[in-house]
Design a protein around this motif. Sequence first.
Motif, short mmCIF file in Angstrom:
data_model
loop_
_atom_site.label_atom_id
_atom_site.label_comp_id
_atom_site.label_asym_id
_atom_site.label_seq_id
_atom_site.Cartn_x
_atom_site.Cartn_y
_atom_site.Cartn_z
N GLU A 50 38.90 42.49 43.21
CA GLU A 50 39.18 41.33 42.99
C GLU A 50 38.66 39.85 43.59
OE1 GLU A 50 43.52 42.21 41.09
OE2 GLU A 50 43.33 40.90 42.97
N THR A 51 38.38 40.29 45.06
CA THR A 51 37.97 39.41 45.85
C THR A 51 36.42 39.56 46.16
OG1 THR A 51 38.52 40.66 47.61
CG2 THR A 51 39.86 39.05 47.15
N ASP A 75 40.87 33.04 47.21
CA ASP A 75 41.80 34.18 47.18
C ASP A 75 43.21 33.28 47.15
OD1 ASP A 75 43.76 36.00 47.73
OD2 ASP A 75 42.16 37.42 48.15
N TYR A 77 47.01 43.08 53.09
CA TYR A 77 45.55 42.80 52.72
C TYR A 77 44.68 43.71 53.21
CZ TYR A 77 42.43 39.81 50.18
OH TYR A 77 41.44 39.09 49.43
N LYS A 108 38.38 42.47 54.16
CA LYS A 108 38.28 41.34 53.23
C LYS A 108 38.74 40.12 53.98
CE LYS A 108 37.12 43.36 49.37
NZ LYS A 108 35.67 42.81 48.75
#
Lengths: 169, 693
Positions: free
Chosen positions: A166-167, B125, B212, B216
Amino acid sequence: MVLRRLRAFKFWKRAVEASALVVVICLSMGADTPSSRQNTLSHQLMCQCGCAQLLGECDHVGCPDRDKELSELMTDIAANMTDEQVMDEFVAKYGATVLAAPTMKGFDLVAWVAPFAVFAAALLGTILLIRRWGGLGFERRAHATGTVAQTADPAEQERLDRVRRETDA
Amino acid sequence: MATFGSFCLLIALVLAAYNLLAGAVALRLIATGQPARISPERLADTARRAGIAGFVAVTGAAFALIYSVFTNDFSITYILEHSNRALPIPYKFAALWSGQEGSLLLWAWLLGTYGFVLRLTHKTDVKLYSYAGTILAGVQVFFLSVLVFAAPPFALLPGYVAGVTPVPADGNGLNPLLQYPEMVIHPPMLYLGYVGFSVPFAFALGALMMRYPGEKWIRITRIWTMVTWLFLTCGIFLGMHWAYAVLGWGGYWGWDPVENASFMPWLTGTAFLHSVMMQERKGMMKSWNVWLIFSTFLLTMLGTLLTRAGLVSSVHAFAQSSIGTWFIVFMGIVLGICIFTYILQRGHLKTEHHMESLVSRESSFLFNNLVLLTACFVILWGTLFPIISEYVQGTKVTVGAPFYNRVAVPIGLFLVFLTGVGPLLPWRSSSFKAIKRNFVLPIIALWVTVIVCLAVGVRPWKDGALDTGSFYAVVAFSVAAAVLTAITAEFLRGAGVISRQTGRNLLSATWLLTRRNTRRYGGYIIHIGVVVVVIGLAGSAFNRSTESEMGLHSQMSIGPYTLVCTGFTQDSNSNYNSDYAVLDVQQGDKKVFQMTPERRFYLASGQPQTMVAIHSVPEWDLYVVYEGTNPDTGQPIIKAFLNPLVGWIWFGLVIIVFGTFIALVPNLSPATAVVRVPVTKAPPMTPALKGGD
């Protein structure tokens, strides 16, 4: 294999010899420069005028303490006092804060030892950790214990992958 | 305007509190999936908007303070104490951060600005940014609470009643030490660095809370972290230059607690920038990275606590008050939250790979981190030891430059050594042959430099004893030469391949190589900058100085220069009176340039201040201070320093900035071309090529 090891040994031997040679050269040179004990010692003492500068670096014109301390220092040096005696005399006169660094005695020694002790402990710990990982080999250990390198929970792995997808730009 | 400013701060506090609470509730609802009367996503969005509105409110408060400085509103205590009518316009801005309350307001405004940018870019995000925004709001609540309740910048004079009590005609003026051009940019730059680390901290904590994927959030915050690091680096160097040009003692770093406070988060931040590469590339050091950024944030708070709360004495702690308790409580809360979150979510931080060899790129990163953290510990230890000693022994001791020079300098040199060694080691593991191939040239450069140093007269030993300064200088020059050789070889190796492939010249190939992997080669350029700085720092071992009273036509010699006093002059303006010495500088019998060291007397504060005259060439700085006049003889006292290689320090910073910009630029896309392949009749597929097992 033996030949390679021998070559490696020779390489390191030469490197050590070269290092030793330079140290010897260093030692044999330089004993001819005159030193200034006053300059050295004035950089180990604090000026007492409240400027928080080393005595040898205090740059206040009309400083009430600098010249007085420097002259006391010169008197002590002229009286053939050792560095330690000079320092002791200053501490007796002005208190422990006159020294620009902690002494090597009593609790003050902790100030000097602690950084090296912490560094040595951390270094040793790191080396042992790497050796332990390297010695066993992660791949082999993963197979031996049946664990998966990333995560054992497929749902969690799927969630992580989804967030990554998604990112991704 | 005082009322407006106070109101803005109050509104900002309410908005930040709403952002924190609404954001926390919304994220909790999203995490648990509990049904609620209001959509958690909408609640989170209102929290985000409150954060944006909060930025506007803090901007209003900062504007109100600046406006009050410019309109000379001396009914406000802060303006009375830090400004005056004759203060030049650029320094009116500097008044914003010259005192405790103003510097806290600057902190809150910068935090608001960072938060504003973060909240505007939330679509990258949404969920992670919501977490980060909420955590930043928590930090903002703290600073605004301090501003509203403990250190109000708009507090009026005691007993002041508008229209009844007379307002003082003029203020006390800005501290003369701060009336220097760099002081207009140095503190904001440093604060941009300090405050900026709140952002990666918020992302790290948020990412850990929501489990998370580690690499990322690191990727998202990379630019934030690098820009923040650059600001902090520039802030530290500008501070060094200010100390050099203003304090008049010939040095630039005195291991003062204020300097140490800025250096500690820089060290942990630098360690973080290195170790995140391990996490991105190999999925390693996840817990380590999280704690590095937590520590960096806490160190920025600790630095403020140490220097602003009066815990340690400092030669240039300009703003002290009793806000220490606020900071201690806040740091305790932050540390508690960090530990709690880490314990709760530590399973998420399991490493994906382990190191395979003691001699590898991975281990060099680990050792680099180890050395950086040890350096940080040494500085923290040295800064806190006077307090510890007083607690244990009942007597305070001084921990000054001699301690740091003996303990921190060798660690720093080892770090520079690792700067060169790391890039030469391959990932995973290394063979002896590879090590030998990569290390031969740097080792040769190292020993050649040692021999050259000895040949030109650098003596590491004096009177049979080790001369620490000269010894460290020789080591620094040698290691610097080795590292520069290693980095240059890396560039040439890559550029040579491109040059052979594309037919470009070596310079053009080097540029293309850098553009293809900006992060790696930008990093190398930063390392070159660091090495150049180290060379400049090592030059301090050979500083010389002389001092004398100089009448008209008196002479003073230092190094190759002879200073001849040709006159004295005076000047005055509404802010200060000044005395100048006019010195002709000769080399041999020829006048080569003129210097005019100055001594000012500021009228509002009644304090004197030197303005050093510096003539800089690559070999050294001629640094001349007008120290004042001898009260007995009436003669001016001039002190001259010859400081070798100082210019290299500032040039090194330019290289570091350049390298950071390069590292921030995205990589050049790989060149693609359509290659036409003549169509041939494909042979019939064999069963093995059809797929399957």
